[in-house]
Design a protein around this motif. Structure first.
Motif, PDB file in Angstrom:
ATOM      1  N   GLY B  24       0.820  -1.210   0.000  1.00  0.00           N
ATOM      2  CA  GLY B  24       0.000   0.000   0.000  1.00  0.00           C
ATOM      3  C   GLY B  24       0.850   1.253   0.000  1.00  0.00           C
ATOM      4  N   LYS B  25       0.207   2.353  -0.378  1.00  0.00           N
ATOM      5  CA  LYS B  25       0.927   3.630  -0.365  1.00  0.00           C
ATOM      6  C   LYS B  25       0.871   4.212   1.035  1.00  0.00           C
ATOM      7  N   PRO B  26       2.006   4.662   1.559  1.00  0.00           N
ATOM      8  CA  PRO B  26       1.971   5.212   2.906  1.00  0.00           C
ATOM      9  C   PRO B  26       1.263   6.568   2.932  1.00  0.00           C
ATOM     10  N   PHE B  27       0.489   6.790   3.981  1.00  0.00           N
ATOM     11  CA  PHE B  27      -0.003   8.154   4.190  1.00  0.00           C
ATOM     12  C   PHE B  27       0.065   8.493   5.665  1.00  0.00           C
ATOM     13  N   GLN B  28       0.398   9.718   5.904  1.00  0.00           N
ATOM     14  CA  GLN B  28       0.583  10.156   7.266  1.00  0.00           C
ATOM     15  C   GLN B  28      -0.752  10.636   7.822  1.00  0.00           C
ATOM     16  N   ALA B  29      -1.360   9.829   8.685  1.00  0.00           N
ATOM     17  CA  ALA B  29      -2.660  10.192   9.252  1.00  0.00           C
ATOM     18  C   ALA B  29      -2.507  11.325  10.249  1.00  0.00           C
ATOM     19  N   VAL B  30      -1.406  11.282  11.011  1.00  0.00           N
ATOM     20  CA  VAL B  30      -1.125  12.322  11.998  1.00  0.00           C
ATOM     21  C   VAL B  30       0.334  12.706  11.859  1.00  0.00           C
ATOM     22  N   LYS B  31       0.622  14.001  11.788  1.00  0.00           N
ATOM     23  CA  LYS B  31       2.000  14.433  11.606  1.00  0.00           C
ATOM     24  C   LYS B  31       2.378  15.469  12.659  1.00  0.00           C
ATOM     25  N   ASP B  32       3.274  15.081  13.531  1.00  0.00           N
ATOM     26  CA  ASP B  32       3.875  15.990  14.487  1.00  0.00           C
ATOM     27  C   ASP B  32       2.844  16.814  15.266  1.00  0.00           C
ATOM     28  N   VAL B  33       1.954  16.124  15.952  1.00  0.00           N
ATOM     29  CA  VAL B  33       0.922  16.821  16.724  1.00  0.00           C
ATOM     30  C   VAL B  33       1.256  16.755  18.215  1.00  0.00           C
ATOM     31  N   SER B  34       1.195  17.900  18.861  1.00  0.00           N
ATOM     32  CA  SER B  34       1.416  17.973  20.304  1.00  0.00           C
ATOM     33  C   SER B  34       0.184  18.571  20.961  1.00  0.00           C
ATOM     34  N   LEU B  35      -0.117  18.088  22.151  1.00  0.00           N
ATOM     35  CA  LEU B  35      -1.213  18.698  22.903  1.00  0.00           C
ATOM     36  C   LEU B  35      -1.000  18.457  24.380  1.00  0.00           C
ATOM     37  N   ALA B  36      -1.703  19.240  25.181  1.00  0.00           N
ATOM     38  CA  ALA B  36      -1.645  19.060  26.632  1.00  0.00           C
ATOM     39  C   ALA B  36      -3.007  19.395  27.199  1.00  0.00           C
ATOM     40  N   VAL B  37      -3.440  18.566  28.149  1.00  0.00           N
ATOM     41  CA  VAL B  37      -4.724  18.852  28.789  1.00  0.00           C
ATOM     42  C   VAL B  37      -4.525  18.863  30.304  1.00  0.00           C
ATOM     43  N   MET B  38      -5.111  19.875  30.937  1.00  0.00           N
ATOM     44  CA  MET B  38      -4.969  20.047  32.384  1.00  0.00           C
ATOM     45  C   MET B  38      -6.061  19.242  33.102  1.00  0.00           C
ATOM     46  N   PRO B  39      -5.830  18.926  34.390  1.00  0.00           N
ATOM     47  CA  PRO B  39      -6.872  18.216  35.139  1.00  0.00           C
ATOM     48  C   PRO B  39      -8.172  19.029  35.118  1.00  0.00           C
ATOM     49  N   GLY B  40      -9.275  18.364  34.928  1.00  0.00           N
ATOM     50  CA  GLY B  40     -10.574  19.028  34.974  1.00  0.00           C
ATOM     51  C   GLY B  40     -10.894  19.884  33.769  1.00  0.00           C
ATOM     52  N   GLU B  41     -10.045  19.807  32.734  1.00  0.00           N
ATOM     53  CA  GLU B  41     -10.238  20.650  31.564  1.00  0.00           C
ATOM     54  C   GLU B  41     -10.746  19.813  30.389  1.00  0.00           C
ATOM     55  N   THR B  42     -11.503  20.454  29.485  1.00  0.00           N
ATOM     56  CA  THR B  42     -11.905  19.774  28.252  1.00  0.00           C
ATOM     57  C   THR B  42     -11.199  20.414  27.066  1.00  0.00           C
ATOM     58  N   LEU B  43     -10.449  19.575  26.356  1.00  0.00           N
ATOM     59  CA  LEU B  43      -9.805  20.007  25.125  1.00  0.00           C
ATOM     60  C   LEU B  43     -10.551  19.355  23.969  1.00  0.00           C
ATOM     61  N   ALA B  44     -11.072  20.171  23.061  1.00  0.00           N
ATOM     62  CA  ALA B  44     -11.745  19.597  21.898  1.00  0.00           C
ATOM     63  C   ALA B  44     -10.767  19.534  20.739  1.00  0.00           C
ATOM     64  N   VAL B  45     -10.791  18.415  20.022  1.00  0.00           N
ATOM     65  CA  VAL B  45     -10.007  18.282  18.803  1.00  0.00           C
ATOM     66  C   VAL B  45     -11.009  18.253  17.647  1.00  0.00           C
ATOM     67  N   VAL B  46     -10.917  19.269  16.794  1.00  0.00           N
ATOM     68  CA  VAL B  46     -11.942  19.487  15.779  1.00  0.00           C
ATOM     69  C   VAL B  46     -11.368  19.312  14.389  1.00  0.00           C
ATOM     70  N   GLY B  47     -12.156  18.760  13.490  1.00  0.00           N
ATOM     71  CA  GLY B  47     -11.724  18.674  12.105  1.00  0.00           C
ATOM     72  C   GLY B  47     -12.683  17.814  11.323  1.00  0.00           C
ATOM     73  N   GLU B  48     -12.505  17.796  10.001  1.00  0.00           N
ATOM     74  CA  GLU B  48     -13.395  17.029   9.145  1.00  0.00           C
ATOM     75  C   GLU B  48     -12.819  15.627   8.950  1.00  0.00           C
ATOM     76  N   SER B  49     -13.550  14.777   8.206  1.00  0.00           N
ATOM     77  CA  SER B  49     -13.086  13.409   8.041  1.00  0.00           C
ATOM     78  C   SER B  49     -11.699  13.389   7.395  1.00  0.00           C
ATOM     79  N   GLY B  50     -10.853  12.486   7.859  1.00  0.00           N
ATOM     80  CA  GLY B  50      -9.516  12.359   7.300  1.00  0.00           C
ATOM     81  C   GLY B  50      -8.499  13.318   7.898  1.00  0.00           C
TER      82      GLY B  50
END
Lengths: 332, 328
Positions: B24-50
């Motif tokens: 198969g052809k390689p594809f990068q589903a996720v590239k160099d993503v960093s995140l941090a979530v604090m206790p009691g906090e809600t972090l939303a990750v938003v985006g369309e399909s793919g």
């Protein structure tokens, strides 16, 4: 609204009942539904899953599956009486006069036929044109729904297109014979929002170009607000409120409509959402009186005893509620 | 909120092969993503399909192994540490597919207790009944099967299961997108309520900006495997800075005719390109109204700054609001 809708209805349905026989009993999916769709207008039929919005329109199209019993007082489409029409006559109306766009474009298209063959078939069977002309017309049609490089992609198969492109192709096949009524059943539900915006723009454009009326089936109040002039809200197989989009969104009369709007989150404001308690009723044994009564916050004495009829005080606005939130007589 | 993130991801990347693991052809589903979530906090990750948001979620709970990068729980790498893994639990999107139809609610909800050996016998049953009550279900439901419940109730069962092992972080992958609006609000309110009561952090994966607005404190926007914008929910959703976030915001329809009609005729062109062959430079450049030559050749990096609302960042050469001083 770029065009003033013609007052004569192109589709008129009155007293539509649809029920299914099941192992557990008779399911009354649609009860006494009436609506008029005027030429060139967009009427939204809104409701949550199981409200009967899709079944109603399938009954109009004559494509209800399973052992359904369909009854109506009147069902007229552009001068044709659908109640007396035979299968052959109905088959001719489908496509030319009334047409349907489904939610799921991948399963609505034939996976083993190229796009050109599927669209061309429409022209060949309905208009009796040559294979060559059918192909040319298909390419033209795909251009009209803004499919990029239509002449090169005409021989491709459904799986080679993205979701948005497949929906464009499906819309193309629905408008190929320039119908007067397009039923769009959740046409953008499976799409990403940026693609949804494109498809809704396309529907607007085609409606202006062809002057067709659109019966939009959706659960999404945002899509209704964006697309429709009039709205009919369904709950548990019945219409509970109808009226213009502006009136109903400004001041809903039925507590269900109001509750549905209050439960929808908004981007501009952060308020605590107000869900509707409980879940929609079982259609085999709906609650007595008003079907919404177990979830309603404006309950009165009559609600559990007498089923409210859909009544209108002003032209174009009606509601089925004993204790409406706004007296429709004072709206206007 | 304390200064230390409860869950942190640094430079996560994941490549799949489309059409077979070897050829198969390689594809990068996720590239160099960093995140941090604090206790009691809600972090939303938003985006369309793919956009890679579900792959990101699956890496955070350990259902996928990242090719690069690391995941830290209270500053310690999670890796294969089961005790740490337990702290991060997942709520799935489809309440019909994510519950085993042949097991009772008791066994479904108790699964994390069984897997981690946390309770047996009477305490196990008692704990399940306590969890069902916490998510607003009748404890007597424990002897029934998933098909006896509505979509909203099933999602409550899924949430009860995720809470069974007393996690500190809940990763919810589109938990309400399969539900009707009226029921969706019930589940959103339940999550907000549980967060207040239990102090859990939530990573909320979604495509619906209005739902995100209702539940999240912070938002990260992804496009084709990259994070393109992040910041406080108010800042990102009300005054978006990345042209893609602006496009998403403009496409989102609200139940308000005057506002929704403004969207007419303003659709963003194009569709997300094939992730197997992403465009060079900024991945949004073929659809972007602010595109320049620089965008077509060099990929912009996330530039962050801190303001009154916390950390804000955008990966764009021509953000909509230029005013802020950006530093890497």
């Amino acid at each position: 609204m770029t065009k003033q809708a013609d007052e004569r209805p192109v589709l008129s349905v009155s007293g539509l009942d649809v029920s299914f026989r099941t192992m557990r009993g008779e399911v009354k999916a649609v009860s006494d539904v009436s609506f008029d769709l005027k030429r060139g207008e967009v009427l939204a039929l809104v409701g949550e899953s199981g409200s009967g919005k899709s079944v109603s329109t399938r009954a109009v199209m004559g494509i209800v599956r399973g052992n359904a019993t369909i009854n109506a007082r009147r069902m007229e489409l552009a001068g044709h009486d659908l109640l007396t029409a035979d299968e052959e006559q109905k088959r001719k109306l489908r496509g030319r006069v009334i047409s349907l766009v489904f939610q799921d474009a991948l399963s609505a298209l034939n996976p083993v036929l190229s796009i050109g063959d599927q669209l061309g078939e429409l022209y060949r069977t309905h208009l009796n044109v040559s294979k060559k002309e059918a192909r040319e017309r298909s390419i033209e049609l795909l251009r009209s729904v803004h499919l990029a490089s239509a002449d090169k992609r005409i021989d491709d198969y459904p799986h080679q297109f993205s979701g948005g492109m497949r929906q464009r192709i499906l819309i193309a096949s629905a408008i190929a014979l320039k119908p007067e009524v397009l039923i769009a059943d959740e046409p953008t539900t499976a799409l990403d929002v940026t693609v949804q915006a494109q498809i809704l723009d396309l529907l607007d454009e085609l409606r202006d170009e062809l002057g067709m009326a659109i019966l939009l089936i959706t659960h999404d109040l945002g899509v209704v607000a964006r697309m429709a002039e009039r709205v009919a809200v369904m709950y548990a197989g019945r219409l509970v409120e109808t009226g213009s989009v502006d009136d109903i969104f400004r001041a809903p009369s039925h507590p269900y409509t109001a509750a549905l709007m209050a439960s929808a989150p908004r981007i501009e404001t952060v308020e605590k959402l107000e869900p509707i308690k409980g879940s929609p009723p079982n259609l085999i044994a709906p609650p007595p009186g008003c079907a919404f009564n177990p979830r309603c916050t404006h309950l009165g004495d009559l609600c559990t005893k007498v089923r409210p009829e859909l009544i209108g005080d002003l032209p174009g606005r009606s509601r089925a509620c004993h204790y409406p939130l706004v007296e429709t007589a004072h709206v206007g | 909120m304390s200064a230390e993130p409860i869950l942190e991801a640094r430079g996560l990347s994941k490549t799949f092969r489309a059409g077979g693991a070897v050829f198969g052809k390689p594809f990068q589903a996720v590239k160099d993503v960093s995140l941090a979530v604090m206790p009691g906090e809600t972090l939303a990750v938003v985006g369309e399909s793919g956009c890679g948001k579900s792959t990101l979620a699956r890496m955070l709970v350990g259902l996928e192994t990242p090719d690069e990068g690391e995941i830290l729980f209270r500053g310690a790498p999670i890796k294969r540490d089961r005790a740490l893994r337990r702290q991060v639990q997942m709520v799935f999107q489809d309440p019909y597919l994510s519950l085993n139809p042949r097991r009772t609610v008791l066994d479904i909800v108790a699964e994390p207790l069984d897997v981690h050996g946390l309770a047996k016998g009477a305490p196990r049953t008692a704990r399940v009944e306590e969890l069902l009550t916490a998510v607003g279900l009748d404890p007597a439901a424990s002897s029934r099967f998933p098909h006896e419940f509505s979509g909203g109730q099933r999602q409550r069962i899924g949430i009860a299961r995720a809470l069974a092992a007393e996690p500190s972080v809940l990763v919810c992958d589109e938990p309400v997108s399969a539900l009707d609006v009226s029921v969706q609000a019930q589940v959103v309110n339940l999550l907000i309520d549980l967060q207040k009561r239990l102090g859990i952090a939530i990573i909320f994966i979604a495509h619906d900006l209005a739902v995100v607005r209702a539940i999240s404190h912070r938002v990260m926007v992804m496009y084709l495997g990259r994070a393109v914008e992040e910041g406080g929910a108010d800042r990102v959703l009300v005054t978006p800075n990345h042209p893609y976030t602006v496009a998403l915001r403009g496409s989102a329809l609200e139940p308000d005719p005057a506002r929704a009609r403004l969207a007419r005729g303003k659709a963003t062109r194009g569709e997300p390109p094939n992730p197997v062959n992403p465009p060079p430079g900024c991945r949004f450049n073929p659809r972007c109204p602010r595109v320049t030559d620089e965008c077509r050749t060099n990929e912009p990096q996330m530039k962050r700054h801190t303001d009154a609302a916390g950390v804000s960042g955008v990966a764009c050469y021509h953000p909509v609001h230029e005013a802020v001083e950006l530093n890497a």
